[in-house]
Write a protein that holds these residues in place. Sequence first.
Motif, short mmCIF file in Angstrom:
data_model
loop_
_atom_site.label_atom_id
_atom_site.label_comp_id
_atom_site.label_asym_id
_atom_site.label_seq_id
_atom_site.Cartn_x
_atom_site.Cartn_y
_atom_site.Cartn_z
N GLN A 141 4.15 -10.61 -8.53
CA GLN A 141 5.55 -10.21 -8.65
C GLN A 141 6.21 -10.06 -7.26
N ALA A 142 5.47 -9.48 -6.30
CA ALA A 142 6.00 -9.31 -4.95
C ALA A 142 6.26 -10.67 -4.31
N GLU A 143 5.37 -11.61 -4.54
CA GLU A 143 5.56 -12.95 -3.98
C GLU A 143 6.80 -13.60 -4.55
N GLN A 144 7.01 -13.42 -5.85
CA GLN A 144 8.19 -14.00 -6.47
C GLN A 144 9.46 -13.35 -5.94
N ALA A 145 9.45 -12.01 -5.77
CA ALA A 145 10.62 -11.33 -5.22
C ALA A 145 10.93 -11.78 -3.80
N LEU A 146 9.89 -12.01 -3.02
CA LEU A 146 10.07 -12.47 -1.66
C LEU A 146 10.66 -13.86 -1.64
N THR A 147 10.22 -14.68 -2.59
CA THR A 147 10.78 -16.02 -2.69
C THR A 147 12.27 -15.95 -2.99
N SER A 154 10.48 -6.54 -3.11
CA SER A 154 9.19 -7.07 -2.65
C SER A 154 8.39 -5.98 -1.95
N LEU A 155 9.08 -5.21 -1.08
CA LEU A 155 8.39 -4.13 -0.38
C LEU A 155 7.92 -3.06 -1.35
N ARG A 156 8.78 -2.78 -2.36
CA ARG A 156 8.36 -1.78 -3.35
C ARG A 156 7.13 -2.22 -4.11
N LEU A 157 7.11 -3.49 -4.52
CA LEU A 157 5.94 -4.02 -5.23
C LEU A 157 4.71 -4.04 -4.34
N LEU A 158 4.92 -4.37 -3.06
CA LEU A 158 3.78 -4.35 -2.14
C LEU A 158 3.23 -2.94 -2.00
N TRP A 162 -0.46 -1.76 -2.89
CA TRP A 162 -1.38 -1.06 -1.98
C TRP A 162 -1.90 0.22 -2.63
N ALA A 163 -1.00 0.90 -3.33
CA ALA A 163 -1.44 2.12 -4.01
C ALA A 163 -2.43 1.80 -5.12
N ALA A 164 -2.15 0.75 -5.87
CA ALA A 164 -3.07 0.36 -6.94
C ALA A 164 -4.40 -0.11 -6.38
N LEU A 165 -4.35 -0.83 -5.27
CA LEU A 165 -5.59 -1.30 -4.66
C LEU A 165 -6.43 -0.13 -4.16
N ASP A 166 -5.75 0.89 -3.66
CA ASP A 166 -6.49 2.08 -3.21
C ASP A 166 -7.13 2.81 -4.39
N ASN A 167 -6.53 2.67 -5.58
CA ASN A 167 -7.06 3.36 -6.76
C ASN A 167 -8.21 2.60 -7.43
N VAL A 176 -13.81 -9.71 -3.98
CA VAL A 176 -12.53 -9.70 -4.67
C VAL A 176 -11.56 -8.71 -4.05
N MET A 177 -12.09 -7.59 -3.57
CA MET A 177 -11.24 -6.60 -2.90
C MET A 177 -10.73 -7.15 -1.58
N ARG A 178 -11.60 -7.87 -0.87
CA ARG A 178 -11.17 -8.46 0.40
C ARG A 178 -10.07 -9.50 0.17
N LEU A 179 -10.25 -10.30 -0.84
CA LEU A 179 -9.25 -11.32 -1.12
C LEU A 179 -7.90 -10.70 -1.46
N LEU A 180 -7.93 -9.65 -2.28
CA LEU A 180 -6.68 -8.98 -2.62
C LEU A 180 -6.03 -8.32 -1.40
N ASP A 181 -6.84 -7.74 -0.54
CA ASP A 181 -6.34 -7.08 0.67
C ASP A 181 -5.69 -8.10 1.60
N VAL A 182 -6.36 -9.22 1.78
CA VAL A 182 -5.83 -10.26 2.66
C VAL A 182 -4.51 -10.79 2.12
N ARG A 183 -4.46 -10.99 0.82
CA ARG A 183 -3.24 -11.52 0.23
C ARG A 183 -2.08 -10.54 0.38
N SER A 184 -2.35 -9.26 0.21
CA SER A 184 -1.28 -8.27 0.35
C SER A 184 -0.74 -8.22 1.77
N PHE A 185 -1.61 -8.31 2.76
CA PHE A 185 -1.15 -8.28 4.15
C PHE A 185 -0.42 -9.54 4.53
#
Length: 851
Positions: A141-147, A154-158, A162-167, A176-185
Motif C-alpha cells: 500500500q505504501a508503494e502504491q501511495a508513493l507512486t 505513504s509515510l503513514r503506511l511506512l 515499521w510498527a507491525a514489523l517490530d511486533n 523473510v524479516m530481512r527482506l521486509l526490512d530492506v524493502r521498507s527502507f
Amino acid sequence: MAAAIDPVKIGDVIMAFALNGRFPEDADTLPPVSGIDLQPAIDNLSKAGAELEAEIHKINEETKDDVSVWAKNAKSLQEDIIRSKTMANEITRQSEAPDVSGEAILDAEEKVDFINREVQYSQQLHQVLRGIKRVNELLNQAEQALTDKRILESLRLLEESWAALDNVNAARSCRVMRLLDVRSFELKATAYEVFNQIWKSMVNVDVDSCKITIRDKSEDGKLSLADAAIGLKAYKEVDERLEQLWHNLNTSIVSPRMNYKATTLQGICANADELSFSASTDHSIENLLADLETIFLFVAKKLPSDLLPNFSSQMVADVMPKLIDEWLNTAVPSSLQNMDAFQHAIQRTQQFCTVLSEHGYTGLERITTWAEKAPMTWLGKCRDTALDGMRNRLVGGIGAPKQVEKVEKHMVTVAEGKELATTGAGAAADTADWNDDWGEAWNEEQTVEPTGEAEDTPMDNDDGADAWGGWGEDVEESQGEPKGDAAAADDDGADAWGGWDDDAAPEPAPKAKSAAKPKPAKVVQKSKPPVEQTRELVLKETYSISSMPEPVLELIFSILEDGQALTKEDGEYSLVAGTAPGLFGLPTFALALFRAISPHYYSLGVGGNMYLYNDAMYLAEKLSEFTTNWKEREDITPRAKAMLRLDNDIKTLQSFANRSYAAEMSIQRTVLQDLLGDSQSLLQQDEMEAAVESGTMRIRTMASTWETILARSVWSQAIGSLADTLATRLISDVLEMSSIGQEEAYNIAKLISAATELDDLFLPSKLGDTEPTEDEVPATAQYAPNWLRLKYLSEVLQSNLNEVKYLWCDSELSLYFTVDEVVDLIKASFEDNGRTRDTIREIRAKQPLSA
C-alpha cells in the motif's frame, strides 16, 4: 496410405501431454506414427527434462536452507503427530482401564503438557505468518501511495509497517524479516527523495540574489507546508532543516541588513510568498527595527505554528545580541544631546518586542530588559564617557601651564590698615582696587599695597599646604612637619574607588599653632577708635595651573547642567528623568578618579606635585563658586538645588591638595637632608662646606622651579620651610657638640653665614616684584621659624662672655633659646672658671623675655 505427421508437431503434442496432460482435439484423425517420426519428440523430451532438472536444482539450491528447515519441521511435525496419536491411543486405553498407577498418570500429564506446547507453537507460528502478511500488505500500500505521490499517506503506511514489523515475533536475522526490512527502507529512501524535492519547491532561499520564498502548498497542490512539517518530524529532520533555513536567511538577508559598518544598507520588503531587499535605507534604529519586524512577521506568518518555536529560538538567539551590542548600545548618547532620538529608540524597541511576542516569538528577555533598563544604560554610558575622558586627558599629560588669579575681598578697619602699612605686608597685592582715600583714612602719604601675606596662611600641619585657606584667618601657623606621615598618607581619591557612593570626605585637621615662631605680618585687631571706619581690602595673587582643571570643570558643569534639565517637569526627558540623582553623583566619581590616578601622571613633570596642589585647590575654589551660584540661580528647580552635593568633594579636594603639597615638601626635605649628610653630623664631615653649599643650591633650585608655579605666599612658605629645615639641621648639630673650639666656632659661623645667604630670596622687593631698596630687610624669619634662632646662634659662637650675657639679658636671645641651651653653649665654648660660672649664674637669674 495417410500422410506422415510432422515430427516437430508430434514432439509438441507429446510435450503438451507430458507437461500439461493436454491431448490434441483431433487425436482420432492423426495418422500412425513411425519410429523415425518419434525421434525428434524424444529429443525434445530429453531436453525439456534436462532444463526442468536444472531449474529444480537451482530452486533447490536457493531454497535449500528453507526447504531443509521446513522438511525438518515437517518431519518433526509428522513424528509429533504420530507420537500424539500414540499418546492419544494410550490415553484412551488407560481411560478404559480403571486401575491406573501413579506413574501412568505422571506420564499422561507430561504428554498433555507437550501437546499444549505444540499447540502454542502452532499458534505462534500462525501469528508470525499473519504478521508477515500484514507487513507485506502495508508495504504494498505504501508503494502504491508513493507512486501516486501521496507522500504523507505513504509515510503513514511506512510507519505502520515499521510498527507491525517490530511486533512480528521472529528474529531479525530470519531471511523473510530481512527482506521486509530492506524493502521498507528502500521505500523510505524513495519517499525521502520525493519529499525533499517537494520541500525545496515550497521553501527556497536564493543566497546569491538575497531572496527567500516560502509557499503554503506544493506546486501540484497535494502537500501543504503544515503537512511537510509532519514529514520533517517523520524523518527527524526538524532541527536540521530549520537550522539550514535560518543559516541561509541570515546569510542572505539578515546579516547584510544588520551590518553596522556597511556604508550603504538596503531595506526589506515582503509580499505573499517572497522576502527580499528593497531600496537603500539609512542607519537609523527606526528603519532597522521596521525591517527586522518585517522579517520576523513574514517567518511567523509562513511557518507552521509547530515549527515556529524551534525556528524562533535560533533566530532570536542570533539577532537580539547583535541588535543590542552593535546598534542599540551604539545609539546610547553620552549626554542629553540626541536624547530625543534615544527616547524614540527606546519606545520603538518596546513596540518591537510587543509585536514579536504577539506573533509567538519567545526568548525576548534580553532585549526587553534592555528597553526597561535603557535609562540606566544611558547613565552608565555617561559615567564611562566621563571617566574615560578624565583618564585619557591625564594620559596625554598635564599640558601647558596657565596663569590664573585668585581674588579675595575683606573688610578691614583703619587700625588694621595701619598695621598692614606698618608691617609692609602688602608686598604682593594688586593695587588696582586700592582707593586713594585709604591714605587719608590711615594718615598715610602713599597707597599701601595689601598682600596675601597680610593674613596668616593656615597650614594643615603640612608645611603650609593649605596656604589658600589663610587669606581671611587671624591665626598663627606652624611650619612643622605634616601631620602623621603625609607623604605616605592614603589618598581620598584612591580610597574612593572602594566606595564611590560615600558622600563623606575627611576633614582637614585643626590648625596647629606655634608658640616659638615669630608672628608674620597679619591683620592685628587694635582698640577700636570711637568711630570705626572700614574699607574693602582686595587681595590678589597669581599662580599657575596645568591644562587639566578646565576640562575637568567643563565636564562636571556639563553633567550637572544635564542633571538639572532632567529635574524639570516639562516631560521632555521623561524616559530618563529618573536617572537625575545618579547624574548628580557622577562628579564625585570623576573627581575620585582624578584623585586616584593624577599623582602618577603629575609626578612625571617638573614641579608636578605643586601643579597638582594648585590644580586641586583651583578645582575646589571653582566648584565652591559654582555651588554658590547654583543655589542663587532662578532657572534651577528646587529639586536640582537639593541634589547638588559638592561640599564634601570640595573638602576632599582641599585635603587632597594639602597632601600633595605635603608629599612634595617631604620629598624635598628628604633630598635636602641627604645632601647635608643624612644622619651624620655636618660638623663631623670632611666636606661640610660643600654639603651646606649643596643644600643651599638645592633650595635655590626649588625656589626657581616653584617661582613660576606657586602663588607668592605659598612659594614663600614652601621655600621658607626648606630654609627652616637647613637652619634646624645646623642648630641641632651645633647643640649636640660637647665642646666647641675657637676655630670650630669660626667654621660654624662661616657655615651659618653661607646658609643665611638665602635671605636674598625673601627680600620684600623680590616678594612684591618691586624695585629693591638699600635698607630693605629680608622677611625670611616670617617663613622660617628657626631662621633668627640660627642667626643668634652665629652671634653666640662669635661672642665673648660679656657679649653672650648682653644678648641674653638686654637683647632678644631669650626669645629663641632656652636658658639651658645657652648655658650648654657657654660650657662648650668657654673654659670652666669663676668668670664663666658667674656669667652662667647671671644668665639663669635673668627672667627671659619669652616668659
